[in-house]
Each structure stands twice: as structure tokens, then as C-alpha cells.
Design an enzyme around this catalytic site. Structure first.
Site, PDB file in Angstrom:
ATOM      1  N   SER A 289      -2.994  -2.281  -5.295  1.00  0.00           N
ATOM      2  CA  SER A 289      -1.732  -1.607  -5.021  1.00  0.00           C
ATOM      3  C   SER A 289      -1.931  -0.107  -5.044  1.00  0.00           C
ATOM      4  O   SER A 289      -2.818   0.410  -5.729  1.00  0.00           O
ATOM      5  CB  SER A 289      -0.681  -1.996  -6.064  1.00  0.00           C
ATOM      6  OG  SER A 289      -0.995  -1.403  -7.327  1.00  0.00           O
ATOM      7  N   ASP A 290      -1.111   0.606  -4.270  1.00  0.00           N
ATOM      8  CA  ASP A 290      -0.998   2.033  -4.518  1.00  0.00           C
ATOM      9  C   ASP A 290      -0.344   2.187  -5.893  1.00  0.00           C
ATOM     10  O   ASP A 290       0.210   1.233  -6.461  1.00  0.00           O
ATOM     11  CB  ASP A 290      -0.169   2.697  -3.414  1.00  0.00           C
ATOM     12  CG  ASP A 290      -0.460   4.184  -3.271  1.00  0.00           C
ATOM     13  OD1 ASP A 290      -0.996   4.787  -4.224  1.00  0.00           O
ATOM     14  OD2 ASP A 290      -0.143   4.743  -2.216  1.00  0.00           O
ATOM     15  N   TRP A 291      -0.383   3.380  -6.437  1.00  0.00           N
ATOM     16  CA  TRP A 291       0.040   3.621  -7.826  1.00  0.00           C
ATOM     17  C   TRP A 291       1.555   3.468  -7.934  1.00  0.00           C
ATOM     18  O   TRP A 291       2.309   4.247  -7.375  1.00  0.00           O
ATOM     19  CB  TRP A 291      -0.439   4.984  -8.265  1.00  0.00           C
ATOM     20  CG  TRP A 291      -1.814   4.997  -8.868  1.00  0.00           C
ATOM     21  CD1 TRP A 291      -2.161   5.565 -10.052  1.00  0.00           C
ATOM     22  CD2 TRP A 291      -3.024   4.417  -8.349  1.00  0.00           C
ATOM     23  NE1 TRP A 291      -3.515   5.373 -10.300  1.00  0.00           N
ATOM     24  CE2 TRP A 291      -4.062   4.672  -9.269  1.00  0.00           C
ATOM     25  CE3 TRP A 291      -3.333   3.684  -7.186  1.00  0.00           C
ATOM     26  CZ2 TRP A 291      -5.376   4.236  -9.079  1.00  0.00           C
ATOM     27  CZ3 TRP A 291      -4.649   3.254  -6.992  1.00  0.00           C
ATOM     28  CH2 TRP A 291      -5.637   3.524  -7.926  1.00  0.00           C
ATOM     29  N   ALA A 293       3.163   0.875  -6.638  1.00  0.00           N
ATOM     30  CA  ALA A 293       3.679   0.239  -5.428  1.00  0.00           C
ATOM     31  C   ALA A 293       3.906  -1.255  -5.614  1.00  0.00           C
ATOM     32  O   ALA A 293       4.363  -1.926  -4.690  1.00  0.00           O
ATOM     33  CB  ALA A 293       2.719   0.460  -4.258  1.00  0.00           C
TER      34      ALA A 293
END
Length: 883
Positions: A289-291, A293
Site C-alpha cells: 500500500s501507499d502510506w 492508503a
């Protein structure tokens, strides 16, 4: 240790294609919809390039306990360890947590490391070898700091919108050029023994509304992140294309994006992650995941997420959708054991396939302080010790950085051969962009300002400068060597002094101007990451007009994160030369000096320079449009962005001045001249396309006789818990108390879409088969060759470009399908060759759900830009080529 979260287990409802946490705005059936794709595909042991690593990883994961597997998948929390992201460790096997670190131009938050030119500027070199060398050098520096996973390269944003804040981190709005950048960068980083991460998958094309919380903090009334609404054909032919190149090149990780795609969050969108990435493209690595997300626990696991970063639901909350919740979800069957095994197997296969071996090298820096001594767990100040050894990893990368930035600089105008400079009598340098930031090159956190020369834009994709050579420094040093009189005014607003200086006899004036942008969590001059417009910053246009009113030999150098509007002054006869120098990194001044004095051949523009903001046909969605719900951004232009849009506009309205760009995609002048001749095309004996058939293996369960008793997974008594640090252990033998969920007890069938937990053999997609898709897509069908002759007096680099007209209704006039960079001595010729694959000549058929070569005539065009194509030929196929 804090407890677990509700949304990881029960309290889930099916909305769109996935199960998501409540509360949630009910789905509007009029909005774009992402269809479900389940179960999450498990790894293919027969996939190319991974067999040895797969067998090792399978043996490794088979010996892990349930908490150890969970630790591989879950970050320890924001600032919980030394890197921007760290997974949990496996102390029993001597394996520390994996270290994940930004970024696209160098190591974020470090010291004694380099700052490289932006991806966009490296694309402007049109040089595969240089792009690869840049990436390898970045990987070497990461390796030297103990980083295992570098969060680069970038293909999302691809650059759909010219004002997009993070376009500079990527390569080009053309998918072919970006695909080459992604593939060469993935190979380069991996060759240094570091895992490359292709990001952000997919449709992350603007900063406005990418995160609901961020937008709320900026005063917008929305309750969900925006939705990028993309049709199937556009997804395949434009936005997915460079990610396919990365997968084919063996990229180890893919980062999913913040925003929604067709009204399903990118990190729990089963169509994107399960269907397109893992099934169709055959991706064998892991999805992170993006941070922040990740929005759900079980649902994101079912939809294909393999690693959550930084682990906590919100920074420093101490709560996680996974961690202990993932342990509990496997125990109660809502996440099948095979799904967790596949997560761990994907991670460890990538680790071994990159040459990483437990015990991993020491992490010798801290993201949270440049001090030598500090807390390992910076979030709470625990475990103070030596955390930064100040290891110098710059090696001999400065000459490479200088070369990439110089060869990516684009010469847009050069009237009367004013360039290259040759010991001018008097050189006047004007503009703030030529000089230093008064606060120092690293004086603004994450480079969140536009003071001094623009050598790096802002956001998480930044790095700390070890030094910054400004244009003023480098040009003055050159002037001293040449005996040139030199004066500079490093301000945009000293109008009287500027006019008085540049009106003097013999003045050659260089004006430096810029336009900045970055990531949405920082606003600069009310630019919320994305640019408000395409004009120059800090009165740059007025500065140029001020200088040209007095000086008949004005050279303009632009540092910017994409195109700017030149319409008001580019054709002024007193503007004798224009150069675009992008975002060049630490050797900025040396690089531009190399080009201005003709020591290096310039590059070609990786995007189009339009006459107006509106002429691009796409714009930032800067106002919510869905009544407080998720803003809806319809990508209604389809594949027609950048030069594809301009070409279609010109074809439809040949008399419309705005339809024609000022400088087209691929354009760039040289210090010599070239002639193209002898176009030859070989090949055409094409075997019939065979769709992939058959089934996968059954989902492997790697650990037998695993206890399902929560009592066996309690927090160990011999470990002192660190506040906010995330662990895989339970804090109660009562599952309902451990989950803190009053609705605990729901089964997967009650809140997950059908098939989400099915581990039986699954049918293969006809477009799948190996990493990158059906292997036949990568077969060479034709080889194009052309002779290039240097008709000038000096050696120079030419960038031959190959475009193809695919034919058919509502298709681009032509698309880039090959290029190279060749050095040709004066009076001599070279033969340039490039291959055309089946993929290059195919389009996505939404009915067949596969790549198909249509029966329309296909023309190959060769030349020096997208609109200067003197040679062409028709492709001749054998029978049986078409689907």
C-alpha cells in the site's frame, strides 16, 4: 500494545467490487463501477525468472509461524523504526524487518547520498543506457545505506494533466517512453541488489482530493477520496502499459495508489490488483500500500494487497488493519491460510530473487534525525543509541548525474546559432533561479518552497542535497576560465538594475526562470501540490520581457516540472535561445553549462509544449463535484493525452492555431544537422496468436497443522511492548475482545464477495501466461532500420523516433513505438535499428478481452520528432496475423 480494529474483520459491507469498512457513502449506480475479480491469484511456480527463488522462498515460508508470516506483511508503524517503512522482523531466523525508503531521485531523509535528476529529465535523454545507469547508481546508494526496497520508479502519474504535481517523478505522458523508463529502472535498481517498486498503480494523476483527510485539511467538504474513472481500453493502452513493461522486466514490488479507480480504492480494488496486475500481467512480486492508503483489513487482503505500509491505520495511532487483526482473521477463517502464505511467499521470493540474504545488512541511517545518536523507535523516543553512521554512498556518481541532466536538457530555440557559447566577451546572468536558496539547499522540509534555483521539486520523492552546484556558480567558473566578464543579478525583481546591466554593449544575457510543483501534503504559494496554472513562477514571464526590452541576445533557461506557457515571448526576436533543463539534481549548474558551451549534445522533450492551458484538453479537477462524496474525475479523453490529443485536434481543425503545439513531443534542436534515408523494414512472417488456456495450480498451503487456538498467539511475556509499535500477537484469548468488534463472528461469506476465499484451480485469462502477459505479445514481428547522416560540422547525438499508425476508428494519428540515441561524427552515417513487437502493433479489444492486431493498414513513420517524420512505409503482414 494497543488492540485491534473493527474494520479488519467484521463490520464490512460489499460496495462496488470489494468489501469495505463502514460507514461508507452508498454507491450511486450512475457512477463508474469496478467489477469484482476473485480470488486473489497465487504465485505461479513455473513463471520465468523466479523458479530458484520460489523454491527457496517456499521452503523458508513453510517453516514460519503464523505471527512470523504476519510480520512480513505488516509495517511496524510510522516512525516505528529507522526507515520510512519497516516490516516486522523474524528474530528466530536472524531476519530483521525489511527497510523501505523513498525515492525517485535518491534516498529520502538521508545524508552523504546523491540527488539524481528527476525521472522526467532522464526520459528527456531518450537514452536507455543512461536511464539504466541512473537507476543502478540509485540502487547502489540505497544498498549502501542498508535499504532493501527502494520506492521507485514512477509511472503513476504518467502525466495525463500537464499541471499534475508529481509528473516530474515519472517519465513522460507517452506510455511507450515511460515503459522503457520503468523497465530500465527496474532492471538497474535490481542489478544493485535492491528491490524496485513500481508506483503508483494506477490512475493517480493529480494531488487534489487523492486523500479525503488531506483534502478536508485544505478546507474541502468531501468524505471519500476521489475516483479516477477509466475505461477498459484506456486502462490497457495507456495507464497499465508502462506497468506491464516493469513486470516484464522483473520489478519486485508494486505500490497501489491513494485514490479510487472506478469508485473502488486502489489498494482494495480487486479488478486492478487481482485481475489486471496479478492475473493478466502475471505479476509474481508483492503489492504494497501507499502510506495510509489501506482502508480495510480482510477486504484488502482478499483484493490482492500483500504488504501494508507503514502499518498503522493513521500515523502513530498504534492501530492496524493487519498485524494482530490479520493473525485473528486467519484463525477464524475470514482470510484463508493460503492467502497469507501467498503474501509471505511473494515477499520472500522477491527478497531471494534480488540477491538479498538473511541476515540482511545493517541499516546505518535514520529517517528521523541526522544526529548520530537518537531513538530507534522515534515515534515514542525508545531505545536511544547510535542510529546514524553517516556512511558516504555517493561513490563516483556525480559525473553520471551531470551527464544525465545535461543530455536531458532540451534546446527548444537557437536563432542564428547563438549557442553554443564560445568565450563570450560579457555574460550577464539574471534571475533567482540561477542562484542559491538563502536557507540552504535543504532549508525547506521536503523541498517545500521555490527559493533559489529549482534543482528538485517537493514532496516525499525528494532527497537531501550533499551539495548543489547552482548555475551562477558554474557559469562564473567557466567565465573565469575563459576570461569572460561576468555579472549576475540573482533576483527577479531588480528591474532597473537588470535593465541597466543587460543593455550594455556585448551583453549575452541568460535568464533563469522556473515553475515548481510537488506532493499534495505541502502547499507552496497556494499550489496544493498540483500547479494552479502553467505560467512561470515569481514573475518569470515579466522578467523575460524586462530583459528582452533591452537585450537583443537573450537566452532563456527553464527549470520546471513540466511544460510552461511560452506563448507571450517565445517568438520574440530578442529571445535567441530557449532551453528546458527540467529538475536536474545536484549537478544543475555544471550540467547546464555543459550544454550552453556545447560540450554535451542536448536531449528531446518528453512532453508537448502547448499554446494555452486549455489546448491540452485535460485539467486538474480542483473543485468537488459529487455532493460531498468522492469527487468524480472522468478520464473521458481516453488515450488522447499530450501529443495524441494535439495530433487529433490538428487533424480535426487544421486551421485552429491552438490545436498546433509550439514545440511537439520528441522535439529538440542539435548543434549539428542530420539527414534520414534508406528506411527498411524486415519481417512479417507472423505466426498465429495463441490465447493462453488451462488452469492454475491449487492454492498451496505451506504450513500444516497450524493451531487455531487464540491462546497460542498471545503477546509473549518475555517481550516488553513498545507503545505504537505494531505486533502480530493477540491481547486476549477472547477473539471478540481481541478484535474490539461487537459484531465479531461474521463469516467471510457474509461480507466478502463470492469466490474471495476459493483456493481451487482457477481458469487462466487468454491474455495472461507469464510476467508481462501472454508471451507472444513480446515476439518481434518487424525490424525497422534507417540510415542517419550527420550533415553538419560537429559531432552530435540524434534521437531517431519510430511511430506507428495502427489504423481504425477513433485511434491516435500515430503512437511512439521505438527510439534510440546515436552519436554521429560529422560527415558520417550510422544505421539505427529497432524492433516492433506484437504488442506494439496491437490494440486492446474490450469484447475479446485480449490484445488484437486489427486489419487496418499500418504505417511506420521515422524521424526526429512526433511531427517531423520524413520517412514512412506500410507494414506487410502474412496471412493469419489477425485475431
Amino acid at each position: 500494545m494497543k488492540g485491534s480494529l473493527v474494520s479488519a474483520l467484521a463490520a464490512l459491507v460489499a460496495v462496488g467490487d470489494v468489501a469495505v469498512a463502514t460507514p461508507m457513502t452508498p454507491r450511486d449506480d450512475a457512477l463508474a463501477y469496478s467489477p469484482p475479480h476473485y480470488p486473489s491469484p497465487w504465485m505461479n511456480p513455473a513463471a520465468e525468472d523466479i523458479k530458484y527463488a520460489y523454491d527457496r522462498a517456499r521452503a523458508f515460508v513453510s517453516g514460519l509461524t503464523l505471527p512470523e508470516k504476519v510480520n512480513l506483511t505488516t509495517g511496524v508503524g510510522w516512525m516505528g523504526e529507522r526507515c520510512v517503512g519497516n516490516t516486522g522482523s523474524i528474530p528466530r531466523l536472524g531476519m530483521r524487518g525489511l527497510c523501505l525508503q523513498d525515492g525517485p531521485v535518491g534516498i529520502r531523509f538521508g545524508d552523504y547520498n546523491s540527488v539524481f535528476p528527476a525521472g522526467q529529465l532522464s526520459a528527456a535523454t531518450w537514452d536507455r543506457v543512461l536511464i539504466n545507469k541512473r537507476a543502478r547508481a540509485m540502487g547502489e546508494e540505497a544498498k549502501g545505506k542498508g535499504i532493501d526496497i527502494l520506492l521507485a520508479p514512477v509511472a503513476g502519474p504518467i502525466g495525463r494533466i500537464p499541471a499534475g504535481g508529481r509528473n516530474w517523478e515519472g517519465f513522460s505522458p507517452d506510455p511507450y517512453l515511460t515503459g522503457v523508463g520503468m523497465a530500465e529502472s527496474a532492471r538497474g535498481i535490481r542489478s544493485a541488489g535492491v528491490i524496485a517498486t513500481a508506483k503508483h498503480f494506477v490512475g493517480n494523476e493529480q494531488e487534489h482530493f487523492r486523500q479525503a483527510g488531506e483534502a478536508q485539511g485544505q478546507g474541502f467538504d468531501i468524505d471519500e477520496s476521489m475516483s479516477s474513472n477509466i475505461d477498459d481500453k484506456t486502462m490497457h493502452e495507456l495507464y497499465m502499459w508502462p506497468f506491464a513493461d516493469a513486470v516484464y522486466a522483473g520489478v519486485g514490488a508494486v505500490m497501489c495508489s491513494y485514490q479510487q479507480v472506478n469508485n473502488s480504492y486502489g489498494c482494495q480494488n480487486s479488478k486492478l490488483l487481482n485481475g489486471l496486475l496479478k492475473d493478466e500481467l502475471g505479476f509474481q512480486g508483492f503489492v504494497m500500500s501507499d502510506w495510509q492508503a489501506q482502508h480495510t483489513g480482510v477486504a484488502s487482503a482478499a483484493a490482492g494487497l500483500d504488504m501494508t505500509m507503514p502499518g498503522d491505520t493513521t500515523f502513530n495511532s498504534g492501530d492496524s488493519f493487519w498485524g494482530a487483526n490479520l493473525t485473528l482473521a486467519v484463525l477464524n477463517g475470514t482470510v484463508p491460510a493460503w492467502r497469507l502464505d501467498d503474501m509471505a511467499l511473494r515477499i520472500m521470493t522477491t527478497v531471494f530473487n534480488t540477491g538479498l540474504e538473511p541476515p540482511l545488512p545493517e541499516i546505518n541511517f535514520s529517517s528521523w534525525t541526522l544526529d548520530t545518536v537518537g531513538p530507534i523507535h522515534a515515534s515514542v523516543g525508545e531505545n536511544v543509541e547510535v542510529i546514524n553512521q553517516h556512511v558516504n554512498v555517493q561513490s563516483d556518481h556525480a559525473p553520471l548525474i551531470r551527464e544525465v541532466a545535461a543530455k536531458g536538457t532540451v534546446l527548444l530555440k537557437n536563432e542564428g546559432g547563438v549557442l553554443p557559447l564560445n568565450k563570450p566577451k560579457f555574460l550577464a546572468v539574471i534571475g533567482e533561479d540561477a542562484g542559491p536558496n538563502p536557507r540552504g539547499p535543504n532549508g525547506c522540509p521536503d523541498r517545500g518552497c521555490d527559493d533559489g534555483t529549482l534543482a528538485m521539486a517537493w514532496g516525499s520523492g525528494t532527497s537531501n542535497f550533499p551539495y548543489l552546484v547552482t548555475p551562477d556558480q558554474a557559469l562564473q567558473a567557466q567565465a573565469l576560465e575563459d576570461g569572460t566578464r561576468y555579472e549576475s543579478i540573482l533576483s527577479n525583481y531588480q528591474n532597473a538594475a537588470t535593465r541597466a546591466l543587460v543593455r550594455q554593449d556585448n551583453a549575452t544575457t541568460i535568464v533563469f526562470v522556473n515553475a515548481d510543483s510537488g506532493e499534495g501534503y505541502i502547499a507552496v504559494d497556494e499550489n496544493l501540490g498540483d500547479r494552479k496554472n502553467l505560467t512561470l513562477w515569481k514573475g518569470g514571464d515579466e522578467l523575460i520581457k524586462n530583459v528582452t526590452s533591452e537585450c537583443a541576445n537573450t537566452i532563456v533557461v527553464i527549470h520546471s516540472t513540466g511544460p510552461v506557457l511560452l506563448t507571450e515571448w517565445y517568438d520574440n526576436p530578442n529571445v535567441t535561445a530557449i532551453l528546458w533543463a527540467g529538475v536536474p539534481g545536484q549537478e544543475s549548474g555544471n550540467s547546464i553549462t555543459d550544454v550552453l558551451y556545447g560540450r554535451v549534445s542536448p536531449g528531446r522533450t518528453p512532453f508537448t509544449w502547448g499554446r494555452t492551458l486549455e489546448s491540452y484538453g485535460t485539467a486538474i479537477l480542483d473543485k468537488p463535484n459529487n455532493g460531498g462524496g468522492a469527487p468524480q474525475d472522468d478520464f473521458s479523453e481516453g488515450v488522447f493525452i499530450d501529443y495524441r490529443h494535439f495530433d487529433r485536434a490538428t487533424a480535426r481543425n487544421p486551421d485552429d492555431a491552438d490545436a498546433a503545439p509550439i514545440y511537439e513531443f520528441g522535439f529538440g534542436l542539435s548543434y549539428t544537422t542530420f539527414e534520414y534515408s534508406d528506411l527498411q523494414i524486415s519481417g512479417g512472417a507472423v505466426r498465429e496468436y495463441t490465447p493462453t488456456e488451462g488452469e492454475t495450480i491449487e492454492a498451496p498451503v505451506l504450513s500444516e497443522d497450524v493451531s487455531t487456538d487464540p491462546a497460542d498467539y498471545q503477546f509473549p511475556t518475555d517481550i516488553r511492548p513498545i507503545e505504537q509499535f505494531l505486533y502480530p500477537f493477540l491481547n486476549s484469548t477472547d477473539p471478540e475482545k481481541a478484535s474490539r468488534d461487537p459484531k465479531y463472528g461474521q463469516t467471510a461469506e457474509e461480507f466478502l464477495p463470492p469466490g474471495a476465499t476459493d483456493g481451487s484451480p482457477q481458469p487462466l485469462l487468454r491474455s495472461s501466461g507469464q510476467p508481462g502477459g501472454n508471451p507472444q505479445l513480446w515476439e518481434v514481428l518487424f525490424t525497422v532500420s534507417v540510415t542517419i547522416t550527420n550533415t553538419g560540422d560537429v559531432e552530435g547525438d540524434e534521437v531517431p523516433q519510430v511511430y506507428v499508425s495502427l489504423g481504425g476508428d477513433d485511434e491516435p494519428v500515430r503512437v511512439l513505438r521505438g527510439f534510440g540515441r546515436v552519436t554521429v561524427p560529422p560527415g558520417e552515417s550510422v544505421v539505427f535499428k529497432t524492433d516492433l513487437t506484437r504488442r506494439d502493433l496491437s490494440g486492446w479489444d474490450v469484447e475479446v478481452q485480449d490484445w488484437v492486431i486489427n486489419e487496418h493498414e499500418k504505417t511506420v513513420w521515422v524521424g526526429s520528432s512526433s511531427r517531423n517524420l520524413p520517412l514512412s512505409a506500410t507494414l506487410e503482414f502474412d496471412e493469419g496475423t489477425y485475431e
